[in-house]
Write an enzyme that holds these catalytic residues in place. Structure first.
Site, PDB file in Angstrom:
ATOM      1  N   GLU A   1     -18.927  -3.594  11.649  1.00 20.12           N
ATOM      2  CA  GLU A   1     -19.793  -2.550  12.310  1.00 20.12           C
ATOM      3  C   GLU A   1     -20.874  -3.523  13.055  1.00 20.12           C
ATOM      4  O   GLU A   1     -21.045  -2.999  14.235  1.00 20.12           O
ATOM      5  CB  GLU A   1     -20.399  -1.700  11.358  1.00 20.12           C
ATOM      6  CG  GLU A   1     -19.475  -0.631  10.786  1.00 20.12           C
ATOM      7  CD  GLU A   1     -18.861  -1.328   9.556  1.00 20.12           C
ATOM      8  OE1 GLU A   1     -17.998  -0.577   8.888  1.00 20.12           O
ATOM      9  OE2 GLU A   1     -19.183  -2.325   9.069  1.00 20.12           O
TER      10      GLU A   1
ATOM     11  N   LYS B   1       0.938  -1.193   0.092  1.00 22.16           N
ATOM     12  CA  LYS B   1       0.065   0.159   0.126  1.00 22.16           C
ATOM     13  C   LYS B   1       0.721   1.292   0.176  1.00 22.16           C
ATOM     14  O   LYS B   1       1.936   1.268   0.872  1.00 22.16           O
ATOM     15  CB  LYS B   1      -0.971  -0.091   1.385  1.00 22.16           C
ATOM     16  CG  LYS B   1      -2.195   0.707   1.296  1.00 22.16           C
ATOM     17  CD  LYS B   1      -3.042   0.619   2.334  1.00 22.16           C
ATOM     18  CE  LYS B   1      -4.527   1.429   2.310  1.00 22.16           C
ATOM     19  NZ  LYS B   1      -5.296   1.493   3.187  1.00 22.16           N
TER      20      LYS B   1
ATOM     21  N   ARG C   1     -24.591   0.674   8.626  1.00 26.27           N
ATOM     22  CA  ARG C   1     -24.513  -0.659   8.298  1.00 26.27           C
ATOM     23  C   ARG C   1     -24.800  -1.514   9.414  1.00 26.27           C
ATOM     24  O   ARG C   1     -25.126  -3.069   9.103  1.00 26.27           O
ATOM     25  CB  ARG C   1     -22.842  -0.971   7.674  1.00 26.27           C
ATOM     26  CG  ARG C   1     -22.633  -0.446   6.492  1.00 26.27           C
ATOM     27  CD  ARG C   1     -20.856  -0.391   6.552  1.00 26.27           C
ATOM     28  NE  ARG C   1     -20.353  -1.557   6.629  1.00 26.27           N
ATOM     29  CZ  ARG C   1     -19.812  -2.375   5.489  1.00 26.27           C
ATOM     30  NH1 ARG C   1     -20.273  -1.795   4.502  1.00 26.27           N
ATOM     31  NH2 ARG C   1     -19.162  -3.390   5.542  1.00 26.27           N
TER      32      ARG C   1
END
Length: 614
Positions: free
Chosen positions: A361, A273, A389
């Site tokens: 979540e 990344k 969510r």
């Protein structure tokens, strides 16, 4: 060198040599870095998938072949290769390119999302459409190692593993990061695959649910430990990996195999990344995941915070740390947003009082409910757009049982740049009708601390909302001390009369209250101002004082389920004859733009509103 702005289709890639593709990758990395340094955006995730995306478009034929990018925030190279490089200076700007994939931008954007872990389920849908006779080629998913740990992704994998008559290509982009560093059992498994630990250790750390529900995946992990090639995941999948995600020649070899085989393939690809930019490559906490404009040479932000100001996220996290130090019963639960919620200092100082559950979540909310039942005080810092969510859990588990959980809802209201998938304009609507929920929004950090203290002693689900911009640090000026006199005697559900009641009055909440006060005072207008910091329960006693008067209600959320709607209903029910002028968002989705631009366009500019009542 290819002129990126002249690219109209990825088909040109098929005529390039490996060395030419490698040169193109470097060119695109530089272009993304230079562009995002000016516009802001998702930097690290996009720098990490340049070669991967080039190889995908080299082998597959988009859009006939469906290339599904999970979330879509790693789609910048895809956008460049599909003819949008010329529009990149408008990235995340009003009327410009979206920071995510967008159906309306290109037919190559076959899946549009801003939330994690939907891609494999989308692939299931495309495969069903293909089985029904739709003209669809290969179905390819690019999903991150953080996203694949989410329950939705695992459920979809489980479904696909049983479809022997359908072929999918799953590409796991493994970079050890989601927004923040990955956590949990699967993250440990992937890490140990990377460093070639023994099968015995893999067997010990593999969670039982993986063993039972995804035995085919575990067999692949065992094969990796023994360095077998090719790697098999049961009868349906061939598993290969880890594969160097920056080696174009190797990527093309595996993608060619995946295209030509008649079986489903799972490719575990290791990427870095932030590849090519040292500041982003060395980031281990998520600072460079999403950035504002910055200086490339130094890595420093070009948007400095004024002296005496701080971001709401930092201000709230400092209050949270202060309260947690004083109360060991406080347990903080994050869903992969340690960095975004400015909780890194908390992790350093109170590591035993914070849990990161990864992109989960629903898991966070259920955990919090059980913890609350046992007398702990769980606090969940979460973006408004991600809170939705977990709606079923908020309803079924939290509201129904009146669980004592504190929700710190970040990015509430209008959110710039990220566009329609990340707005915080729906949380009041979906929370306000749930029994037992208390919903608040402070105008400053002094008020936020008072709400914190109230939330800690109120045995109910308690929401404290705050926006994505800056605020004054807590002060000891005469004005703040006057405010403090209100907050020290703060009572649940009671509003603040900030400017005396007049024939015309404003009801608002959050930091916009300060702007209303500034303009009304500056213009010496006879307008009252009520700080409705308690959105639910609302102050009905105060409302009755406004009978037969004009009231301007201002909110930066959709009107349905809003405070405006609650006031209008109470006004009608009790025949108060309040003359209401309502200013709020229509029920819809906001696109990218600065907060100022969006508010101006939607008739929510505060100065413009006040001028109407001069």
């Amino acid at each position: 060198m290819i002129k990126l702005e002249d690219i109209t289709s990825p088909e040109f890639l098929k005529d390039l040599s490996i060395s030419e593709l490698e040169d193109l990758a470097k060119q695109i990395q530089t272009y993304i870095l230079e562009t995002v340094s000016k516009t802001g955006g998702h930097l690290s995730s996009n720098l990490g998938v340049v070669e991967l995306t080039i190889a995908l478009h080299y082998i597959f034929s988009s859009p006939h072949d469906k290339i599904i990018f999970d979330v879509g925030h790693q789609g910048y190279t895809h956008k460049i290769l599909t003819g949008r490089a010329k529009d990149f200076p408008s990235l995340r700007q009003k009327g410009g390119l979206s920071g995510f994939l967008k159906y309306s931008e290109s037919g190559h954007d076959v899946w549009e999302a801003g939330h994690s872990s939907t891609s494999i389920a989308a692939a299931c849908g495309f495969l069903e459409a293909k089985a029904s006779g739709k003209d669809i080629g290969e179905v390819i998913v690019v999903i991150g190692d953080g996203a694949i740990q989410n329950g939705l992704a695992l459920s979809s994998l489980n479904y696909l593993a049983g479809k022997t008559d359908q072929k999918a290509i799953i590409i796991l982009n493994d970079n050890e990061m989601s927004i923040s560093k990955n956590v949990g059992g699967l993250a440990k498994i992937f890490n140990n695959i990377r460093i070639k630990k023994s099968y015995r250790f893999l067997k010990r750390i593999t969670p039982r649910f993986i063993k039972h529900l995804f035995d085919w995946l575990k067999r692949g992990l065992i094969s990796i430990a023994y360095k077998e090639r090719p790697l098999t995941l049961g009868a349906e999948y061939k598993y290969f990996g880890p594969i160097d995600g920056h080696d174009l020649k190797t990527l093309i070899k595996y993608f060619t195999f995946a295209r030509n085989t008649n079986r489903s393939v799972f490719l575990h690809i290791k990427t870095t990344k932030g590849k090519g930019y040292p500041f982003a490559e060395s980031d281990k906490i998520g600072t460079w995941h999403g950035v504002g404009p910055f200086d490339i040479a130094t890595g420093k932000s070009l948007k400095e915070i004024k002296p005496g100001y701080t971001s709401w996220s930092i201000g709230i996290s400092e209050l949270l740390l202060k309260k947690a130090k004083a109360n060991p019963q406080i347990k903080v639960i994050s869903s992969a947003t340690i960095c975004g919620s400015e909780l890194n200092e908390f992790v350093q100082e109170l590591p035993d009082q914070i849990i990161d559950v990864g992109i989960g979540e629903e898991n966070a909310v259920i955990m919090a409910t059980a913890m609350a039942k046992e007398g702990l005080i769980p606090i969940i810092p979460i973006y408004s757009t991600f809170l939705q969510r977990a709606y079923d859990e908020l309803n079924h588990d939290v509201a129904r049982t009146c669980a004592h959980i504190i929700f710190l809802v970040d990015r509430a209201g209008i959110v710039p740049a990220d566009g329609s998938t990340h707005q915080g304009t729906f949380d009041i609507a979906f929370l306000s009708h749930l029994p037992n929920f208390i919903i608040t929004m402070p105008k400053d950090l002094t008020e936020a601390e008072a709400l914190f203290d109230l939330a800690l002693k109120t045995k109910a689900p308690f929401v404290i909302r705050y926006p994505k911009y800056n605020t004054k640090k807590q002060e000891t000026t005469s004005e703040s001390l006057m405010t403090k006199s209100f907050v020290t005697k703060m009572t649940l559900g009671k509003w603040e009369e900030l400017l005396p009641i007049q024939a015309i009055n404003v009801i608002a909440y959050g930091p916009v209250v300060n702007k209303f006060k500034e303009i009304i005072t500056e213009e010496k207008m006879n307008i009252g101002l009520i700080n409705a910091l308690f959105i639910k329960p609302m102050d009905t006693t105060f409302l009755e004082r406004l009978a037969n008067k004009k009231v301007i209600i201002y909110e930066e959320v959709i009107g349905e389920g809003s405070l405006t709607q609650a006031i209008a209903y109470y006004n009608t029910l009790h025949k108060l004859a309040i003359d209401i002028d309502a200013y709020h968002l229509e029920n819809g989705f906001l696109e990218a733009g600065t907060v100022k631009q969006i508010k101006k366009e939607l008739g929510l500019d505060i100065r413009d509103i006040i001028e109407k009542y001069r």
